[in-house]
Design a protein around this motif. Structure first.
Motif, PDB file in Angstrom:
ATOM      1  N   LEU A   1       3.595 -41.256  35.341  1.00 40.02           N
ATOM      2  CA  LEU A   1       4.243 -40.419  34.313  1.00 40.02           C
ATOM      3  C   LEU A   1       4.942 -41.308  33.212  1.00 40.02           C
ATOM      4  CD1 LEU A   1       6.076 -38.047  36.602  1.00 40.02           C
ATOM      5  CD2 LEU A   1       4.196 -37.339  35.146  1.00 40.02           C
ATOM      6  N   PRO A   2       5.149 -40.641  32.099  1.00 44.07           N
ATOM      7  CA  PRO A   2       5.556 -41.712  30.762  1.00 44.07           C
ATOM      8  C   PRO A   2       6.977 -41.916  31.272  1.00 44.07           C
ATOM      9  CG  PRO A   2       4.607 -39.547  30.104  1.00 44.07           C
ATOM     10  CD  PRO A   2       4.487 -39.477  31.596  1.00 44.07           C
ATOM     11  N   GLN A   3       7.528 -43.173  30.603  1.00 47.64           N
ATOM     12  CA  GLN A   3       8.776 -43.510  30.743  1.00 47.64           C
ATOM     13  C   GLN A   3       9.728 -42.640  30.521  1.00 47.64           C
ATOM     14  OE1 GLN A   3       9.433 -47.727  30.020  1.00 47.64           O
ATOM     15  NE2 GLN A   3      11.464 -47.381  29.459  1.00 47.64           N
ATOM     16  N   GLY A   4      10.780 -42.362  31.302  1.00 50.11           N
ATOM     17  CA  GLY A   4      11.813 -41.468  31.087  1.00 50.11           C
ATOM     18  C   GLY A   4      11.675 -40.342  31.838  1.00 50.11           C
ATOM     19  N   LEU A   5      10.336 -39.777  31.519  1.00 51.08           N
ATOM     20  CA  LEU A   5      10.013 -38.502  32.558  1.00 51.08           C
ATOM     21  C   LEU A   5       9.994 -38.925  33.964  1.00 51.08           C
ATOM     22  CD1 LEU A   5       9.539 -35.458  32.028  1.00 51.08           C
ATOM     23  CD2 LEU A   5       6.840 -35.966  31.698  1.00 51.08           C
ATOM     24  N   ASP A   6       9.404 -39.881  33.970  1.00 48.62           N
ATOM     25  CA  ASP A   6       9.342 -40.447  35.601  1.00 48.62           C
ATOM     26  C   ASP A   6      10.729 -40.437  36.192  1.00 48.62           C
ATOM     27  OD1 ASP A   6      10.292 -42.639  34.197  1.00 48.62           O
ATOM     28  OD2 ASP A   6       8.920 -44.123  34.933  1.00 48.62           O
ATOM     29  N   TYR A   7      11.583 -40.977  35.531  1.00 52.03           N
ATOM     30  CA  TYR A   7      12.936 -40.831  36.017  1.00 52.03           C
ATOM     31  C   TYR A   7      13.396 -39.288  36.234  1.00 52.03           C
ATOM     32  CZ  TYR A   7      18.276 -41.005  36.445  1.00 52.03           C
ATOM     33  OH  TYR A   7      19.349 -40.711  36.523  1.00 52.03           O
ATOM     34  N   CYS A   8      13.458 -38.475  35.460  1.00 47.82           N
ATOM     35  CA  CYS A   8      13.818 -37.179  35.550  1.00 47.82           C
ATOM     36  C   CYS A   8      13.177 -36.360  36.525  1.00 47.82           C
ATOM     37  CB  CYS A   8      13.566 -36.548  34.017  1.00 47.82           C
ATOM     38  SG  CYS A   8      14.225 -34.859  33.679  1.00 47.82           S
ATOM     39  N   VAL A   9      12.089 -36.592  36.594  1.00 51.47           N
ATOM     40  CA  VAL A   9      11.402 -35.693  37.788  1.00 51.47           C
ATOM     41  C   VAL A   9      11.818 -36.315  39.242  1.00 51.47           C
ATOM     42  CG1 VAL A   9       8.915 -35.198  38.736  1.00 51.47           C
ATOM     43  CG2 VAL A   9       9.277 -35.709  36.226  1.00 51.47           C
TER      44      VAL A   9
ATOM     45  N   VAL B   1       1.686 -25.947  32.019  1.00 46.51           N
ATOM     46  CA  VAL B   1       0.292 -26.022  32.657  1.00 46.51           C
ATOM     47  C   VAL B   1       0.721 -25.143  34.315  1.00 46.51           C
ATOM     48  CG1 VAL B   1      -0.278 -28.074  31.945  1.00 46.51           C
ATOM     49  CG2 VAL B   1       1.061 -28.086  33.855  1.00 46.51           C
ATOM     50  N   ALA B   2      -0.270 -24.767  34.829  1.00 49.41           N
ATOM     51  CA  ALA B   2      -0.311 -24.012  36.110  1.00 49.41           C
ATOM     52  C   ALA B   2       0.957 -24.697  36.776  1.00 49.41           C
ATOM     53  CB  ALA B   2      -1.452 -23.858  36.749  1.00 49.41           C
ATOM     54  N   ALA B   3       1.772 -23.902  37.562  1.00 50.62           N
ATOM     55  CA  ALA B   3       2.892 -24.374  38.353  1.00 50.62           C
ATOM     56  C   ALA B   3       2.546 -24.087  40.041  1.00 50.62           C
ATOM     57  CB  ALA B   3       4.099 -23.750  37.937  1.00 50.62           C
ATOM     58  N   ASP B   4       1.894 -25.426  40.560  1.00 44.77           N
ATOM     59  CA  ASP B   4       1.514 -24.897  41.855  1.00 44.77           C
ATOM     60  C   ASP B   4       2.261 -25.968  42.795  1.00 44.77           C
ATOM     61  OD1 ASP B   4       0.374 -27.493  41.099  1.00 44.77           O
ATOM     62  OD2 ASP B   4      -1.591 -27.053  42.045  1.00 44.77           O
ATOM     63  N   GLY B   5       3.246 -27.130  42.097  1.00 42.75           N
ATOM     64  CA  GLY B   5       4.014 -27.675  42.809  1.00 42.75           C
ATOM     65  C   GLY B   5       3.366 -29.076  43.296  1.00 42.75           C
ATOM     66  N   GLN B   6       2.336 -29.316  42.752  1.00 37.19           N
ATOM     67  CA  GLN B   6       1.582 -30.641  42.920  1.00 37.19           C
ATOM     68  C   GLN B   6       1.218 -31.471  41.681  1.00 37.19           C
ATOM     69  OE1 GLN B   6       0.889 -31.791  46.079  1.00 37.19           O
ATOM     70  NE2 GLN B   6       1.929 -30.117  47.032  1.00 37.19           N
ATOM     71  N   VAL B   7       1.623 -32.589  41.708  1.00 37.00           N
ATOM     72  CA  VAL B   7       1.210 -33.002  40.258  1.00 37.00           C
ATOM     73  C   VAL B   7      -0.207 -33.655  40.539  1.00 37.00           C
ATOM     74  CG1 VAL B   7       2.037 -35.259  38.724  1.00 37.00           C
ATOM     75  CG2 VAL B   7       3.537 -33.734  39.854  1.00 37.00           C
ATOM     76  N   GLY B   8      -0.933 -33.263  39.666  1.00 38.15           N
ATOM     77  CA  GLY B   8      -2.393 -33.485  39.917  1.00 38.15           C
ATOM     78  C   GLY B   8      -2.907 -34.189  38.101  1.00 38.15           C
ATOM     79  N   ALA B   9      -4.109 -34.320  38.090  1.00 38.55           N
ATOM     80  CA  ALA B   9      -4.662 -34.763  37.002  1.00 38.55           C
ATOM     81  C   ALA B   9      -4.334 -33.968  35.770  1.00 38.55           C
ATOM     82  CB  ALA B   9      -6.342 -34.703  37.212  1.00 38.55           C
ATOM     83  N   LEU B  10      -4.373 -32.599  35.697  1.00 36.54           N
ATOM     84  CA  LEU B  10      -4.114 -31.817  34.411  1.00 36.54           C
ATOM     85  C   LEU B  10      -2.663 -32.042  34.360  1.00 36.54           C
ATOM     86  CD1 LEU B  10      -5.846 -28.485  35.257  1.00 36.54           C
ATOM     87  CD2 LEU B  10      -6.646 -30.235  33.648  1.00 36.54           C
ATOM     88  N   THR B  11      -1.895 -31.905  35.151  1.00 39.16           N
ATOM     89  CA  THR B  11      -0.320 -32.174  35.102  1.00 39.16           C
ATOM     90  C   THR B  11      -0.016 -33.661  34.149  1.00 39.16           C
ATOM     91  OG1 THR B  11       0.214 -30.778  36.803  1.00 39.16           O
ATOM     92  CG2 THR B  11       1.869 -32.348  35.865  1.00 39.16           C
ATOM     93  N   LEU B  12      -0.813 -34.607  34.806  1.00 41.90           N
ATOM     94  CA  LEU B  12      -0.419 -35.795  34.149  1.00 41.90           C
ATOM     95  C   LEU B  12      -1.128 -36.138  32.812  1.00 41.90           C
ATOM     96  CD1 LEU B  12      -1.578 -38.188  37.358  1.00 41.90           C
ATOM     97  CD2 LEU B  12       0.863 -37.652  36.266  1.00 41.90           C
ATOM     98  N   ASP B  13      -2.265 -35.488  32.570  1.00 47.25           N
ATOM     99  CA  ASP B  13      -2.958 -35.399  31.332  1.00 47.25           C
ATOM    100  C   ASP B  13      -1.803 -34.695  30.185  1.00 47.25           C
ATOM    101  OD1 ASP B  13      -4.961 -36.791  32.142  1.00 47.25           O
ATOM    102  OD2 ASP B  13      -6.316 -34.941  32.242  1.00 47.25           O
ATOM    103  N   ALA B  14      -1.289 -33.594  30.686  1.00 50.56           N
ATOM    104  CA  ALA B  14      -0.281 -32.950  29.730  1.00 50.56           C
ATOM    105  C   ALA B  14       0.726 -33.576  29.608  1.00 50.56           C
ATOM    106  CB  ALA B  14      -0.028 -31.676  30.436  1.00 50.56           C
TER     107      ALA B  14
END
Length: 285
Positions: free
Chosen positions: A79-87, A109-122
């Motif tokens: 995850l991007p810096q800052g957002l990594d700590y927030c999550v 993005v679709a909220a399924d509770g799993q950080v996958g490729a689409l979530t990371l790309d977004a």
């Protein structure tokens, strides 16, 4: 590959978590530096070791739990810096799945509770990390305020989320993490989504909507019965005619009020579930 931000992020988390606690209002029970007895027991069993009081948790065990079960679970290194700590901080308190849903909602993005490729790309493609961080913190605070233990731990929780918001924004902008602003540990474990979400929230249960309609129906029935008793005499008495009319109108109003209250409670329930990301269908992240 960029260096991991795990160490400084964990340092901030531990500053908020404090030391040992076992508050009677805390659903997490005995907790040491943010690790509950239940989590520690599971960790020791998985390692083939006997359980022991969480108060005696070793530093290497503590770091390994935070790394595997929270940091890695939400793929913070990607995850991007800052957002990594927030999550990460959200995952520690409310579970990785809930933290992932807050992130996914903030990213759209679709909220399924799993950080996958689409979530990371977004997350990497978002032009405004500050907005995503603010959205996440707003959703997190909304859930905390809905918890039954908010009156006990709310001051500390609110201060913690405010600190996370400020630090994450600074990190996302390429600046330093501001010092942790503490007036004592925040305390109070927050139930993980999917394990104890509804019975730990100040939320209107679904049956109450039906009870409201039923109550209005009973009052309407009582008014209708009284009006039926008065009806034969109403034609000979202006007063009784007025009473008959009043009872009829009261019955109609009672029915409408019961239905309106049931609708309002049902709507409030749905709005809160959407805010807290409860009951959402699965999707691919």
């Amino acid at each position: 590959m960029a260096a991991s931000s795990f160490a400084p992020a964990l340092e901030r988390v531990l500053a908020h978590e404090g030391g040992y606690s076992n508050h009677p209002a805390d659903p997490g029970g005995p907790t040491m530096r943010g690790i509950t007895q239940r989590v520690y027991d599971a960790f020791r069993r998985a390692a083939g070791q006997p359980t022991r009081p969480v108060r005696g948790i070793a530093d290497d065990e503590l770091h390994l739990i935070y790394r595997r079960q929270y940091w890695d679970a939400i793929r913070a290194d990607d995850l991007p810096q800052g957002l990594d700590y927030c999550v990460f901080d959200a995952a520690v308190n409310s579970g990785p799945a809930q933290a992932a849903k807050w992130l996914q909602r903030a990213l759209g993005v679709a909220a399924d509770g799993q950080v996958g490729a689409l979530t990371l790309d977004a997350a990497r493609a978002t032009p405004d990390l500050r907005r995503v961080i603010d959205d996440m913190c707003d959703r997190r605070l909304a859930m905390l305020r809905a918890l039954k233990t908010w009156p006990v731990f709310g001051t500390g929780w609110g201060r913690r989320v405010a600190d996370v918001r400020i630090a994450a924004r600074s990190l996302a902008a390429g600046g330093p993490a501001v010092p942790v602003a503490l007036g004592g540990a925040t305390g109070g474990a927050m139930p993980e989504a999917g394990k104890a979400p509804l019975d730990s929230l100040r939320v209107l249960p679904r049956p109450e909507a039906g009870q409201a309609a039923a109550a209005g129906g009973l009052l309407a029935t009582a008014c209708a019965e009284a009006a039926r008793q008065v009806a034969p005499l109403a034609s000979g008495s202006p007063t009784l005619a007025f009473v008959f009319t009043a009872l009829t109108v009261a019955g109609l109003l009672a029915s409408c009020a019961g239905l309106a209250l049931a609708w309002h409670r049902s709507r409030a329930r749905r709005r809160q579930e959407r805010s807290l990301d409860l009951g959402l269908p699965g999707a691919t992240s």
